[in-house]
Design a protein around this motif. Structure first.
Motif, PDB file in Angstrom:
ATOM      1  N   ALA A  95      -8.934  -0.856  -3.776  1.00  0.00           N
ATOM      2  CA  ALA A  95      -7.484  -0.813  -3.921  1.00  0.00           C
ATOM      3  C   ALA A  95      -7.126  -0.723  -5.396  1.00  0.00           C
ATOM      4  O   ALA A  95      -7.256  -1.714  -6.130  1.00  0.00           O
ATOM      5  N   THR A 100      -2.679   6.028   0.898  1.00  0.00           N
ATOM      6  CA  THR A 100      -4.139   5.952   1.000  1.00  0.00           C
ATOM      7  C   THR A 100      -4.715   7.329   0.717  1.00  0.00           C
ATOM      8  O   THR A 100      -4.076   8.354   0.974  1.00  0.00           O
ATOM      9  N   VAL A 108       0.868  -1.184   0.000  1.00  0.00           N
ATOM     10  CA  VAL A 108       0.000   0.000   0.000  1.00  0.00           C
ATOM     11  C   VAL A 108       0.902   1.230   0.000  1.00  0.00           C
ATOM     12  O   VAL A 108       1.471   1.603   1.025  1.00  0.00           O
ATOM     13  N   LEU A 135      -5.002   2.861  -1.866  1.00  0.00           N
ATOM     14  CA  LEU A 135      -6.306   2.556  -1.266  1.00  0.00           C
ATOM     15  C   LEU A 135      -7.145   3.815  -1.218  1.00  0.00           C
ATOM     16  O   LEU A 135      -6.687   4.859  -0.712  1.00  0.00           O
ATOM     17  N   HIS A 136      -8.360   3.725  -1.750  1.00  0.00           N
ATOM     18  CA  HIS A 136      -9.286   4.850  -1.781  1.00  0.00           C
ATOM     19  C   HIS A 136     -10.422   4.601  -0.787  1.00  0.00           C
ATOM     20  O   HIS A 136     -11.063   3.544  -0.823  1.00  0.00           O
ATOM     21  N   TYR A 165      -5.414  -4.653   4.684  1.00  0.00           N
ATOM     22  CA  TYR A 165      -4.942  -3.365   5.219  1.00  0.00           C
ATOM     23  C   TYR A 165      -5.802  -2.922   6.400  1.00  0.00           C
ATOM     24  O   TYR A 165      -5.281  -2.514   7.449  1.00  0.00           O
ATOM     25  N   CYS A 166      -7.110  -3.002   6.240  1.00  0.00           N
ATOM     26  CA  CYS A 166      -8.005  -2.534   7.304  1.00  0.00           C
ATOM     27  C   CYS A 166      -7.899  -3.410   8.551  1.00  0.00           C
ATOM     28  O   CYS A 166      -7.885  -2.893   9.685  1.00  0.00           O
ATOM     29  N   GLU A 196      -8.508   8.188   3.885  1.00  0.00           N
ATOM     30  CA  GLU A 196      -8.573   7.350   5.085  1.00  0.00           C
ATOM     31  C   GLU A 196      -9.099   8.130   6.286  1.00  0.00           C
ATOM     32  O   GLU A 196      -9.604   7.543   7.238  1.00  0.00           O
ATOM     33  N   ALA A 240     -14.482   1.412  -0.087  1.00  0.00           N
ATOM     34  CA  ALA A 240     -13.028   1.324  -0.210  1.00  0.00           C
ATOM     35  C   ALA A 240     -12.674   0.426  -1.384  1.00  0.00           C
ATOM     36  O   ALA A 240     -13.342  -0.581  -1.627  1.00  0.00           O
TER      37      ALA A 240
END
Length: 288
Positions: free
Chosen positions: A223, A91, A88, A234-235, A123-124, A94, A221
């Motif tokens: 990627a 971001t 990643v 990451l959006h 990631y989360c 976030e 979200a």
């Protein structure tokens, strides 16, 4: 033996996996495979404004992206942890997730089949408490392999059953992130029929119901895969409040509009080879 081979696959460098994905996608396209046929029919239905040549180019690029998603996911699930999270690169948005969690409420995170959705979950769950709904695989050993990978950073995985939905409700009450794939077909009689890219589509109502009943913020979200195997962006972004409305059809329609907006940002990274329109309303011909 199969599991060993897949674990070895997880050790290959990302550029090698992406080259293999490029070759696999090209092969699926050249052989006029079923995924290629499904992608073309989905694009004809969803993006009729494109001419046939543009739809063919988009279908081929989507097949390559899907093959890369499959191959790189084994690395995400079972590759070296520090390198996985390091993929990643940055971001965007976030802060919306942090703000929502700071309100001491669970957050509903919609993760469409855009880019690599597995990267979002990993990631989360690495940074936040997270529960995700998932569908079991038909092959038990593969199901366990995937499950271990998705849970590697502490995520709780629950199935899309009555028991699993109860666990999802508990997760929101415990102020966790609840991850849901919103663009899957819920099955005949299990959703509502509302437009998706202008096509009447059987659409899940669970996200809307959970958001409405628990007053949970709803975010999306995805990627985005960067070129040249550089990793992902990451959006995160908030979605239309209408998704949490009391009327299931209006809420589901609002969700589909938001998904369409997101997919149009990077359509070549969407899973167009998924038979999203398998179940047709009574009286309508099959798209496939």
């Amino acid at each position: 033996m199969r599991e060993v081979l897949l674990l070895l696959l997880a050790r290959l460098p990302l550029p090698v996996l992406h080259m293999a994905g490029w070759l696999g996608g090209q092969l699926l396209w050249s052989l006029r495979s079923r995924p290629a046929a499904i992608a073309l029919r989905n694009l004809a239905a969803c993006l009729p404004e494109l001419n046939p040549a543009a739809r063919r180019r988009l279908a081929r690029r989507s097949l390559i992206a899907s093959a890369r998603t499959l191959l790189e996911s084994f690395r995400l699930w079972h590759g070296p942890a520090s390198r996985v999270i390091g993929l990643v690169r940055r971001t965007e948005g976030e802060q919306w997730l942090c703000t929502a969690l700071a309100k001491q409420r669970g957050v509903l995170l919609l993760v469409p089949h855009l880019g690599n959705w597995e990267m979002v979950g990993l990631y989360c769950s690495y940074h936040y408490p997270m529960t995700s709904l998932y569908r079991t695989q038909r092959t038990p050993w593969l199901d366990q392999l995937i499950l271990r990978g998705r849970q590697r950073f502490g995520a709780e995985l629950v199935t899309t059953t009555t028991r699993g939905v109860r666990a999802a409700v508990r997760a929101l009450k415990q102020r966790r992130i609840l991850g849901i794939l919103p663009d899957q077909n819920p099955g005949a009689g299990a959703g509502v029929v509302v437009p998706f890219f202008g096509v009447r589509t059987n659409t899940p109502v669970l996200p809307a119901r959970l958001a409405h009943q628990h007053a949970s913020p709803v975010l999306c979200a995805w990627a985005e895969r960067l070129p040249h195997s550089r990793g992902f962006v990451l959006h995160f972004e908030p979605l239309d409040n209408a998704i949490a409305g009391a009327d299931p059809e209006q809420a589901a329609a609002a969700m589909n509009r938001e998904l369409e907006r997101l997919i149009r940002q990077k359509p070549e990274q969407y899973w167009w080879s998924h038979p999203r329109f398998r179940y047709r309303p009574e009286g309508e011909k099959s798209i496939y």
